[in-house]
Design an enzyme around this catalytic site. Sequence first.
Site, PDB file in Angstrom:
ATOM      1  N   ASP A   1      89.672  -7.256 -13.105  1.00 42.13           N
ATOM      2  CA  ASP A   1      88.374  -7.503 -12.577  1.00 42.13           C
ATOM      3  C   ASP A   1      88.068  -6.364 -11.473  1.00 42.13           C
ATOM      4  OD1 ASP A   1      90.393  -9.014 -11.416  1.00 42.13           O
ATOM      5  OD2 ASP A   1      88.767 -10.159 -10.338  1.00 42.13           O
TER       6      ASP A   1
ATOM      7  N   GLU B   1      91.367 -11.934 -11.012  1.00 44.54           N
ATOM      8  CA  GLU B   1      92.097 -11.912  -9.936  1.00 44.54           C
ATOM      9  C   GLU B   1      91.491 -12.314  -8.630  1.00 44.54           C
ATOM     10  OE1 GLU B   1      93.938 -11.376  -6.234  1.00 44.54           O
ATOM     11  OE2 GLU B   1      92.754  -9.524  -7.206  1.00 44.54           O
ATOM     12  N   GLU B   2      90.231 -11.351  -8.335  1.00 48.02           N
ATOM     13  CA  GLU B   2      89.618 -11.509  -7.191  1.00 48.02           C
ATOM     14  C   GLU B   2      88.976 -13.043  -7.095  1.00 48.02           C
ATOM     15  OE1 GLU B   2      89.659  -9.616  -4.758  1.00 48.02           O
ATOM     16  OE2 GLU B   2      90.304  -7.513  -5.866  1.00 48.02           O
TER      17      GLU B   2
ATOM     18  N   ARG C   1     110.009  -6.351  -0.935  1.00 44.39           N
ATOM     19  CA  ARG C   1     110.618  -7.081  -0.032  1.00 44.39           C
ATOM     20  C   ARG C   1     111.048  -8.595  -0.844  1.00 44.39           C
ATOM     21  NH1 ARG C   1     109.082 -11.304   3.159  1.00 44.39           N
ATOM     22  NH2 ARG C   1     110.217 -10.389   5.101  1.00 44.39           N
TER      23      ARG C   1
ATOM     24  N   HIS D   1      88.475  -2.555  -1.002  1.00 44.91           N
ATOM     25  CA  HIS D   1      87.330  -3.368  -0.807  1.00 44.91           C
ATOM     26  C   HIS D   1      86.214  -3.006   0.084  1.00 44.91           C
ATOM     27  CE1 HIS D   1      88.862  -7.552  -1.813  1.00 44.91           C
ATOM     28  NE2 HIS D   1      89.669  -6.712  -2.585  1.00 44.91           N
TER      29      HIS D   1
END
Length: 401
Positions: A91, A148-149, A188, A375
């Site tokens: 998206d 996802e957003e 990580r 963004h």
Amino acid sequence: MVSTFLSSPSVDVSQIRLEIRSLQAQLVTWRRQLHQRPELGFREQLTAEFITQKLQEWQIPHETGIAKTGIVATIAGNRPGRVLAIRADMDALPIQEQNDVPYKSQHDGLMHACGHDGHVTIALGTAYYLSQHRDFSGTVKIIFQPAEEGPGGAKPMIEAGVLKNPDVDAIVGLHIWNNLPLGMVGVRTGALMAAVETFDFTIVGKGGHGAIPQQTIDSVLVGAQIVNALQTIVARNVDPIDSAVVTVGEFHSGTACNVIAASARLRGTVRYFNPKYAGYFAQRIEQIVAGICQAHGATYEFNYDVLYPPVINDGAIADLVRSIAETVIESPLGVVPDCQTMGGEDMAFFLQEVPGCYFFLGSANSEKGLDFPHHHPRFDFDETVLGMGVEFFVRIVETFR
């Protein structure tokens, strides 16, 4: 550091790298086609059609329409083995693009300002390569995820069974990352990205004349004290060893300079890494709101939403990704071992179900002006990262046992 991937003729590149290099121009074309047609979460119809067309062309088995627009492709290797999933989000964002490039967004008010067009491209390139080179163990499921957003497509895809039939043993995903220079990798064990929660409350006071405050209950004053008090949660309630953020991003109140407002609405977000704080912030924030409102004679309406849990990487899968990163980057200096961000990701839901690793792949190139943050209306990235991403996934597939 700038990676030598696809850039230095002196490097003795492998056959994998040579073949992926030959795909680079096609990867760029795909990415730019996707970039021109951004779509919001659960509305990625054109993106899904683009992906489906490619998978059909390559005769890769796949399912469509999962959680509205999601797609899952399945590629079997020539040898038996475990099942590895690769996840890519699709998206875009409600941002008006300001880049002056030939592939600028053609959808007014929408833009791929976070690199998801690159994620889809990398996943497609990986699917194509694996379909042509099946000398690997097990099965690869490539998950093209919507939304996802927000409001989040991972959870409904999981509920629809994307991790089943065949059952996924581990999952990996990457995020193109303009906070790191091209070729640098952030990986990580443990928490990579934060939990995302939001709050929204309205203070109900009593309006009146700005010159006669004793007749009122000033919602602005109450709200201001709440904003200050909320900062004490991280300062005095959270273990200093842990990291957390409480941000008030909206404060709406009042209609005139000489009118004491009857109500005020505040909205904000909470972020943290340690799962032990799940549920804590909702309780503590409402305690503060309730206490200050009571002290001033005001009342309140309170809403709290838990969106995404923290992104927690499995140690063994993170070690595998790190070892691949050191091989691909060709220098351990290209790996950032303790990279974290308070940004959130619904990849977290996949990682709650199966062990896996989400990692950052540096995509910024300041010399080309490709270093605007995610963004931002001028976000863009060095497209060399597309081939790098494909090689990462291919090498992970060939190494995973």
